[in-house]
Motif scaffolding. Structure first.
Motif, PDB file in Angstrom:
ATOM      1  N   THR A 149       6.022  -5.301 -15.942  1.00  0.00           N
ATOM      2  CA  THR A 149       4.754  -5.121 -15.232  1.00  0.00           C
ATOM      3  C   THR A 149       4.925  -5.365 -13.737  1.00  0.00           C
ATOM      4  O   THR A 149       4.386  -4.629 -12.895  1.00  0.00           O
ATOM      5  CB  THR A 149       3.698  -6.086 -15.806  1.00  0.00           C
ATOM      6  OG1 THR A 149       3.546  -5.844 -17.202  1.00  0.00           O
ATOM      7  CG2 THR A 149       2.359  -5.891 -15.108  1.00  0.00           C
ATOM      8  N   GLY A 150       5.710  -6.421 -13.374  1.00  0.00           N
ATOM      9  CA  GLY A 150       5.956  -6.702 -11.964  1.00  0.00           C
ATOM     10  C   GLY A 150       6.706  -5.573 -11.274  1.00  0.00           C
ATOM     11  O   GLY A 150       6.416  -5.226 -10.131  1.00  0.00           O
ATOM     12  N   ARG A 151       7.672  -4.966 -11.983  1.00  0.00           N
ATOM     13  CA  ARG A 151       8.413  -3.845 -11.401  1.00  0.00           C
ATOM     14  C   ARG A 151       7.508  -2.645 -11.167  1.00  0.00           C
ATOM     15  O   ARG A 151       7.607  -1.954 -10.147  1.00  0.00           O
ATOM     16  CB  ARG A 151       9.567  -3.468 -12.320  1.00  0.00           C
ATOM     17  CG  ARG A 151      10.709  -4.492 -12.335  1.00  0.00           C
ATOM     18  CD  ARG A 151      11.760  -4.128 -13.354  1.00  0.00           C
ATOM     19  NE  ARG A 151      12.884  -5.059 -13.322  1.00  0.00           N
ATOM     20  CZ  ARG A 151      13.886  -5.037 -14.187  1.00  0.00           C
ATOM     21  NH1 ARG A 151      13.913  -4.129 -15.155  1.00  0.00           N
ATOM     22  NH2 ARG A 151      14.868  -5.924 -14.092  1.00  0.00           N
ATOM     23  N   LYS A 152       6.618  -2.384 -12.125  1.00  0.00           N
ATOM     24  CA  LYS A 152       5.688  -1.268 -11.955  1.00  0.00           C
ATOM     25  C   LYS A 152       4.782  -1.495 -10.755  1.00  0.00           C
ATOM     26  O   LYS A 152       4.523  -0.576  -9.966  1.00  0.00           O
ATOM     27  CB  LYS A 152       4.855  -1.094 -13.220  1.00  0.00           C
ATOM     28  CG  LYS A 152       5.657  -0.593 -14.420  1.00  0.00           C
ATOM     29  CD  LYS A 152       4.767  -0.456 -15.642  1.00  0.00           C
ATOM     30  CE  LYS A 152       5.575   0.028 -16.846  1.00  0.00           C
ATOM     31  NZ  LYS A 152       4.726   0.143 -18.066  1.00  0.00           N
ATOM     32  N   LYS A 153       4.283  -2.741 -10.601  1.00  0.00           N
ATOM     33  CA  LYS A 153       3.432  -3.039  -9.451  1.00  0.00           C
ATOM     34  C   LYS A 153       4.214  -2.888  -8.151  1.00  0.00           C
ATOM     35  O   LYS A 153       3.686  -2.387  -7.155  1.00  0.00           O
ATOM     36  CB  LYS A 153       2.883  -4.461  -9.574  1.00  0.00           C
ATOM     37  CG  LYS A 153       1.873  -4.630 -10.698  1.00  0.00           C
ATOM     38  CD  LYS A 153       1.333  -6.044 -10.723  1.00  0.00           C
ATOM     39  CE  LYS A 153       0.298  -6.215 -11.821  1.00  0.00           C
ATOM     40  NZ  LYS A 153      -0.249  -7.603 -11.873  1.00  0.00           N
ATOM     41  N   LEU A 154       5.504  -3.329  -8.142  1.00  0.00           N
ATOM     42  CA  LEU A 154       6.323  -3.207  -6.939  1.00  0.00           C
ATOM     43  C   LEU A 154       6.546  -1.739  -6.576  1.00  0.00           C
ATOM     44  O   LEU A 154       6.469  -1.359  -5.408  1.00  0.00           O
ATOM     45  CB  LEU A 154       7.663  -3.912  -7.164  1.00  0.00           C
ATOM     46  CG  LEU A 154       8.646  -3.879  -5.984  1.00  0.00           C
ATOM     47  CD1 LEU A 154       8.019  -4.543  -4.766  1.00  0.00           C
ATOM     48  CD2 LEU A 154       9.955  -4.556  -6.355  1.00  0.00           C
ATOM     49  N   ARG A 155       6.806  -0.905  -7.603  1.00  0.00           N
ATOM     50  CA  ARG A 155       6.980   0.527  -7.329  1.00  0.00           C
ATOM     51  C   ARG A 155       5.707   1.129  -6.757  1.00  0.00           C
ATOM     52  O   ARG A 155       5.756   1.984  -5.866  1.00  0.00           O
ATOM     53  CB  ARG A 155       7.397   1.249  -8.616  1.00  0.00           C
ATOM     54  CG  ARG A 155       8.847   0.981  -9.014  1.00  0.00           C
ATOM     55  CD  ARG A 155       9.319   1.982 -10.052  1.00  0.00           C
ATOM     56  NE  ARG A 155       8.607   1.828 -11.311  1.00  0.00           N
ATOM     57  CZ  ARG A 155       9.017   1.070 -12.312  1.00  0.00           C
ATOM     58  NH1 ARG A 155      10.138   0.379 -12.199  1.00  0.00           N
ATOM     59  NH2 ARG A 155       8.325   0.989 -13.428  1.00  0.00           N
ATOM     60  N   ASN A 156       4.553   0.689  -7.271  1.00  0.00           N
ATOM     61  CA  ASN A 156       3.288   1.204  -6.738  1.00  0.00           C
ATOM     62  C   ASN A 156       3.102   0.800  -5.284  1.00  0.00           C
ATOM     63  O   ASN A 156       2.645   1.597  -4.457  1.00  0.00           O
ATOM     64  CB  ASN A 156       2.124   0.675  -7.586  1.00  0.00           C
ATOM     65  CG  ASN A 156       2.120   1.263  -8.983  1.00  0.00           C
ATOM     66  OD1 ASN A 156       2.656   2.345  -9.213  1.00  0.00           O
ATOM     67  ND2 ASN A 156       1.507   0.558  -9.923  1.00  0.00           N
ATOM     68  N   VAL A 157       3.457  -0.449  -4.961  1.00  0.00           N
ATOM     69  CA  VAL A 157       3.337  -0.913  -3.572  1.00  0.00           C
ATOM     70  C   VAL A 157       4.281  -0.133  -2.663  1.00  0.00           C
ATOM     71  O   VAL A 157       3.913   0.270  -1.547  1.00  0.00           O
ATOM     72  CB  VAL A 157       3.625  -2.428  -3.498  1.00  0.00           C
ATOM     73  CG1 VAL A 157       3.705  -2.881  -2.039  1.00  0.00           C
ATOM     74  CG2 VAL A 157       2.546  -3.207  -4.231  1.00  0.00           C
ATOM     75  N   GLU A 158       5.506   0.103  -3.118  1.00  0.00           N
ATOM     76  CA  GLU A 158       6.455   0.875  -2.321  1.00  0.00           C
ATOM     77  C   GLU A 158       5.960   2.302  -2.111  1.00  0.00           C
ATOM     78  O   GLU A 158       6.111   2.866  -1.012  1.00  0.00           O
ATOM     79  CB  GLU A 158       7.816   0.885  -3.017  1.00  0.00           C
ATOM     80  CG  GLU A 158       8.493  -0.492  -3.030  1.00  0.00           C
ATOM     81  CD  GLU A 158       9.787  -0.471  -3.822  1.00  0.00           C
ATOM     82  OE1 GLU A 158      10.005   0.532  -4.536  1.00  0.00           O
ATOM     83  OE2 GLU A 158      10.567  -1.436  -3.734  1.00  0.00           O
ATOM     84  N   GLU A 159       5.364   2.880  -3.141  1.00  0.00           N
ATOM     85  CA  GLU A 159       4.829   4.240  -3.007  1.00  0.00           C
ATOM     86  C   GLU A 159       3.687   4.274  -1.993  1.00  0.00           C
ATOM     87  O   GLU A 159       3.597   5.187  -1.167  1.00  0.00           O
ATOM     88  CB  GLU A 159       4.341   4.728  -4.377  1.00  0.00           C
ATOM     89  CG  GLU A 159       3.805   6.151  -4.375  1.00  0.00           C
ATOM     90  CD  GLU A 159       4.894   7.163  -4.096  1.00  0.00           C
ATOM     91  OE1 GLU A 159       4.556   8.286  -3.670  1.00  0.00           O
ATOM     92  OE2 GLU A 159       6.085   6.829  -4.312  1.00  0.00           O
ATOM     93  N   ILE A 160       2.804   3.267  -2.039  1.00  0.00           N
ATOM     94  CA  ILE A 160       1.717   3.196  -1.066  1.00  0.00           C
ATOM     95  C   ILE A 160       2.272   3.027   0.340  1.00  0.00           C
ATOM     96  O   ILE A 160       1.791   3.647   1.303  1.00  0.00           O
ATOM     97  CB  ILE A 160       0.775   2.026  -1.429  1.00  0.00           C
ATOM     98  CG1 ILE A 160       0.066   2.312  -2.749  1.00  0.00           C
ATOM     99  CG2 ILE A 160      -0.243   1.780  -0.317  1.00  0.00           C
ATOM    100  CD1 ILE A 160      -0.775   1.146  -3.253  1.00  0.00           C
ATOM    101  N   HIS A 161       3.309   2.206   0.490  1.00  0.00           N
ATOM    102  CA  HIS A 161       3.933   1.995   1.813  1.00  0.00           C
ATOM    103  C   HIS A 161       4.517   3.297   2.348  1.00  0.00           C
ATOM    104  O   HIS A 161       4.339   3.620   3.536  1.00  0.00           O
ATOM    105  CB  HIS A 161       5.009   0.923   1.693  1.00  0.00           C
ATOM    106  CG  HIS A 161       5.730   0.647   2.973  1.00  0.00           C
ATOM    107  ND1 HIS A 161       5.108   0.079   4.061  1.00  0.00           N
ATOM    108  CD2 HIS A 161       7.027   0.883   3.343  1.00  0.00           C
ATOM    109  CE1 HIS A 161       5.973  -0.041   5.051  1.00  0.00           C
ATOM    110  NE2 HIS A 161       7.146   0.432   4.631  1.00  0.00           N
ATOM    111  N   ARG A 162       5.203   4.065   1.500  1.00  0.00           N
ATOM    112  CA  ARG A 162       5.775   5.350   1.943  1.00  0.00           C
ATOM    113  C   ARG A 162       4.679   6.315   2.367  1.00  0.00           C
ATOM    114  O   ARG A 162       4.801   7.025   3.376  1.00  0.00           O
ATOM    115  CB  ARG A 162       6.624   5.958   0.822  1.00  0.00           C
ATOM    116  CG  ARG A 162       7.976   5.275   0.644  1.00  0.00           C
ATOM    117  CD  ARG A 162       8.891   6.106  -0.234  1.00  0.00           C
ATOM    118  NE  ARG A 162       8.377   6.216  -1.582  1.00  0.00           N
ATOM    119  CZ  ARG A 162       8.674   5.384  -2.561  1.00  0.00           C
ATOM    120  NH1 ARG A 162       9.492   4.360  -2.344  1.00  0.00           N
ATOM    121  NH2 ARG A 162       8.174   5.557  -3.773  1.00  0.00           N
ATOM    122  N   ASN A 163       3.586   6.346   1.602  1.00  0.00           N
ATOM    123  CA  ASN A 163       2.479   7.247   1.968  1.00  0.00           C
ATOM    124  C   ASN A 163       1.868   6.868   3.301  1.00  0.00           C
ATOM    125  O   ASN A 163       1.514   7.739   4.109  1.00  0.00           O
ATOM    126  CB  ASN A 163       1.416   7.218   0.867  1.00  0.00           C
ATOM    127  CG  ASN A 163       1.907   7.847  -0.426  1.00  0.00           C
ATOM    128  OD1 ASN A 163       2.808   8.688  -0.411  1.00  0.00           O
ATOM    129  ND2 ASN A 163       1.320   7.447  -1.534  1.00  0.00           N
TER     130      ASN A 163
END
Length: 233
Positions: A149-163
């Motif tokens: 779950t933590g990895r999924k949240k981290l990937r979501n944060v990274e995706e938001i940062h890239r956007n």
């Protein structure tokens, strides 16, 4: 024409058996009602079908308990006492099971071990080891799920940062956005959109802005050095 006799035996076909049961039950209840009305008798009929459905007929103004009480008086059999004894026996068994479970719980916590023999101690150790193994497996599974779950949240944060970075770069390339410095009599020009539309805000400084006296006078007189210009669409 004489009515033929029906051989009394179990009806093999289930559908025919249920139909016959329903018809004869209704006929029996009808006869019981007639007997109640004509003879002022108290009639009680209890029937349970092969599908475990309960059907009963009780004379009007009579309860089932009253019928059983009168049955006990007429036969001298104490139905309720027998039922009470069975309930007491069941309660005794349940109490014994409860005591055994409580003793087992205390033993698993390291208490009440004096009455245990060697074999019982070995069995208790094996049971505790198996319980610990199951608990550890469950613990590792929970931890693994939390990590995923933590990895999924981290990937979501990274995706938001890239956007956000892409949006920022796109705004820098947009001609409606920009920063202009030292253009004529203006120290800087900043372009940005607001609730009205794209505009330019320019800070105007006079040529002799380095003179402290002139700057103070301008500030005291309420003169505005802030000028805005609308951007072209």
């Amino acid at each position: 024409m004489a009515r033929g006799k029906i051989q009394i035996r179990r009806i093999e076909n289930q559908t025919n058996r249920q139909v016959t049961y329903s018809k004869r039950r209704n006929g029996l209840f009808k006869k019981a009602h007639e007997l109640t009305v004509l003879c002022d008798a108290k009639v009680s009929i209890i029937m349970i079908s092969s599908t475990q459905k309960l059907h009963e007929y009780i004379s009007p103004s009579t309860t089932t308990k009253q019928m059983f009480d009168q049955y006990q008086q007429a036969t001298g059999i104490d139905i309720w006492n027998t039922h009470y004894e069975k309930m007491q026996e069941h309660l005794k068994k349940m109490k014994e099971i409860n005591r055994n479970l409580r003793r087992e719980i205390r033993q698993r916590m390291g208490e009440s071990l004096n009455d245990l023999g060697y074999e019982q101690m070995v069995n208790l150790i094996e049971d505790i080891d198996n319980s610990l193994r199951l608990i550890r497996e469950r613990k590792y599974k929970v931890i693994s799920n939390q990590i995923d779950t933590g990895r999924k949240k981290l990937r979501n944060v990274e995706e938001i940062h890239r956007n956000l970075l892409l949006q920022f770069e796109a705004r820098q390339e947009d001609p409606q956005y920009g920063l202009v410095e030292n253009d004529g009599d203006y120290n800087s020009v900043l372009g940005f959109p607001n609730g009205v539309g794209p505009r330019i805000v320019a800070l105007h400084l006079p040529p002799d802005h380095h003179h402290h006296h002139h700057h103070s006078a301008a500030m005291q007189s309420g003169a505005s050095d802030l000028t805005t210009f609308a951007l072209l669409d």
